[in-house]
Design a protein around this motif. Sequence first.
Motif, PDB file in Angstrom:
ATOM      1  N   ASP A 117      43.476  51.199  38.112  1.00 40.25           N
ATOM      2  CA  ASP A 117      43.128  51.728  37.108  1.00 40.25           C
ATOM      3  C   ASP A 117      42.677  51.075  36.262  1.00 40.25           C
ATOM      4  N   ALA A 118      43.398  49.707  35.997  1.00 44.12           N
ATOM      5  CA  ALA A 118      42.611  48.751  34.878  1.00 44.12           C
ATOM      6  C   ALA A 118      41.130  47.855  35.689  1.00 44.12           C
ATOM      7  N   TYR A 119      40.174  48.357  36.810  1.00 41.51           N
ATOM      8  CA  TYR A 119      39.046  48.174  36.906  1.00 41.51           C
ATOM      9  C   TYR A 119      38.273  48.525  36.038  1.00 41.51           C
ATOM     10  N   GLY A 120      37.443  47.227  35.575  1.00 40.54           N
ATOM     11  CA  GLY A 120      36.746  47.544  34.400  1.00 40.54           C
ATOM     12  C   GLY A 120      37.086  47.313  33.283  1.00 40.54           C
ATOM     13  N   ARG A 121      38.318  47.297  32.896  1.00 43.05           N
ATOM     14  CA  ARG A 121      38.732  46.733  31.904  1.00 43.05           C
ATOM     15  C   ARG A 121      38.128  44.860  31.628  1.00 43.05           C
ATOM     16  N   VAL A 494      30.922  48.813  31.418  1.00 46.49           N
ATOM     17  CA  VAL A 494      31.357  48.528  30.740  1.00 46.49           C
ATOM     18  C   VAL A 494      31.492  48.021  30.052  1.00 46.49           C
ATOM     19  N   ARG A 495      31.517  47.152  29.842  1.00 45.15           N
ATOM     20  CA  ARG A 495      31.318  46.040  28.723  1.00 45.15           C
ATOM     21  C   ARG A 495      29.593  46.349  28.354  1.00 45.15           C
ATOM     22  N   ARG A 549      36.903  57.675  38.730  1.00 48.54           N
ATOM     23  CA  ARG A 549      38.115  57.976  37.712  1.00 48.54           C
ATOM     24  C   ARG A 549      38.074  57.229  36.868  1.00 48.54           C
ATOM     25  N   ASN A 550      38.374  55.943  36.531  1.00 46.83           N
ATOM     26  CA  ASN A 550      38.435  55.104  35.917  1.00 46.83           C
ATOM     27  C   ASN A 550      36.509  55.387  35.294  1.00 46.83           C
ATOM     28  N   GLY A 551      35.942  55.664  34.906  1.00 46.85           N
ATOM     29  CA  GLY A 551      34.040  56.019  34.643  1.00 46.85           C
ATOM     30  C   GLY A 551      34.532  57.439  33.457  1.00 46.85           C
ATOM     31  N   LEU A 552      34.512  58.760  34.357  1.00 46.58           N
ATOM     32  CA  LEU A 552      35.292  59.906  33.513  1.00 46.58           C
ATOM     33  C   LEU A 552      36.267  59.471  33.049  1.00 46.58           C
ATOM     34  N   SER A 553      37.374  59.137  32.951  1.00 41.56           N
ATOM     35  CA  SER A 553      37.949  58.647  31.916  1.00 41.56           C
ATOM     36  C   SER A 553      37.808  58.247  30.840  1.00 41.56           C
ATOM     37  N   SER A 558      36.999  65.119  33.281  1.00 39.85           N
ATOM     38  CA  SER A 558      38.391  65.307  34.203  1.00 39.85           C
ATOM     39  C   SER A 558      38.080  65.237  35.408  1.00 39.85           C
ATOM     40  N   ALA A 559      38.536  64.576  36.394  1.00 40.25           N
ATOM     41  CA  ALA A 559      38.315  63.936  37.795  1.00 40.25           C
ATOM     42  C   ALA A 559      39.124  65.143  38.484  1.00 40.25           C
TER      43      ALA A 559
END
Length: 563
Positions: A117-121, A494-495, A549-553, A558-559
Amino acid sequence: MTLIARELRGLIDEAIREAVSRGEIAASEVPDFVLERPRHKAHGDWATNAAMVLAGASGRKPREVAEVLARLIEKSACPPAGSVLRAVEVAGPGFINLALERDRVLSELVRVAREGDAYGRWDLGAGMRINVEFVSANPVGPLHVGHGRWAALGDALCNLLEAVGFEVDREFYLNDFGTQMEIFAASVEARYLELAGRPCEFPPDGYQGSYVMDIAREIMEEDEGRLADAPPQLRRAELGERAYGIALSHIRKSMDAFGVHFDIWFSERELQGSGAVREAVAGLLARGLAYERDGAVWMATSRFGDDKDRVLVRSNGAPTYFAADIAYHLNKMERGYDRLINIWGADHHGYVRRMQAAMEANGHADRLEVILGQLVNLKRGGEPVRMSKRTGEMVTFDELLEEVGRDAARYLFLTRSQDTALDFDIQLAVEQSLENPVYYVQYAHARICSILRYGEGRGVELSQEIPGLDTLRLLEAEEEWDLAIKLFEFEELVRDAALGRAPHRLTRYLEELAAAFHVFYNRHRVISDDAALTSARLFLCRCVLQVLRNGLSLLGVSAPERM
RNA sequence: GCGCCUGUAGCUCAAUUGGAUAGAGCAGCGGACUUCUAAUCCGCAGGUUGGAGGUUCGAGUCCUCCCAGGCGUGCCA
């Protein structure tokens, strides 16, 4: 975090320094260069324009410089000395194209799974607090469709800012004070009396919408018409309050249904009551930034880039909306935010300059950022939906939400840059929902879930264990490679979407990722008799699932696990 | 009049912020399910990026001038 792009940048950087120290290139410092994913696959996995940028400064031909750098990069990053790159090529006018070593890609893939879930943060915030104010609709009626767009935009932007490490508050400013509230009260009162069968005249500038009648009816049902006999002044005040309460609760309910949750609902009335507006004006007067003329108080905004000065207090003694807004923004700054972001409708853009002027005058230059959201053109089957504020005829945001659904509405609002007016065809959003990009992306997610379910049913080993490198090396098909590389774009995206205030880039990316997955799915079977290959492909699928999932959130969509 | 935004395929929009051969989705035509979801995939066709200059190795992107549309330009909010 061993970000792959950072690693590549480091390699290029090093090569430049090396070339300079050897005297092969003249450059006083390492210039800014671009490292990007090229549009065309033939141009490698990543590419840089470093040589072309350097060529100008050192007076050499871009391709020559590129050749020098390429050889240096190759020496340090390709086997046998290194293990990052598989090939380094000079191409076109002087691009250096970099092809990743397979194991490097696989280890990056493993990182996606590990970070989950932290991927992309990111951690770019450095404790910075940002206040994002959006929607801020007048509590005198239902939200319109444009508010929905700004809600989706504001919320997604907040999600993005949080993801890259800022501390964010979502704020809704309630204009529950002043002229429009009075007009609203008078409008409701007129409808109320009408319902009570009393002769009355509807105010000429009153709100015409049928919702005013609905609100009046709601109040009447509650109090059984008692207020009809109350003294006029008391009656209007009481009806105004009740109506405000109802309108506000509708707004809260809409935002709730849309999944947007504000941390702060800021009341203008309280601001006015606290004396902050008078203080703000007095402060400006004291510092000579405001003055009296023609019985009114003016602020010298023209000293700060505005076209002309603006009135703060009218000659009748009432402060303008502008004065209240100055106090409001001062209040925000007092609450300790490092940065303020306002999302306003494009119809307010004439207001931006003076607000910036006020911020500067109060010592807060460059702290306020205003994002102007263009409006939404509602259509139905290609025909524009007529909307008139005067007659109150309009499709409300609630009706839209009811008709097209939360996910589709949120997603479609975010598919376009906020700089461009959005054509929203209700019929298209509903009828052609199967062609809808939101379902395209969600479908990829559901499909992967389905694969996992299928595997489970067949007793395939579905442990969350990360397969070993030997197993992962079986991922050698072109579609698998493309898919894996596509995943790695997510972090920087994301950044960039957060810092560039561009949530729409995320929808774009998710569609590309989903497309890469669908292509892979159509060409290759995930679950097969080959246990090792199955395990490798399942792992790749899980990584895609995670990023989707990370992107949609981040978008607030919803995913679903089934569709 | 002045200011801001927009102008890209028939339609709706992207284009990694100045990069290589301008890409997607609809709409059109032709293909692919005995298979883990065909809400998918593959192929074909579609362009003087509103127009003209300029800046440089390189422009849809930057600068100037035109053209068209939207919005703004209040002692309204």
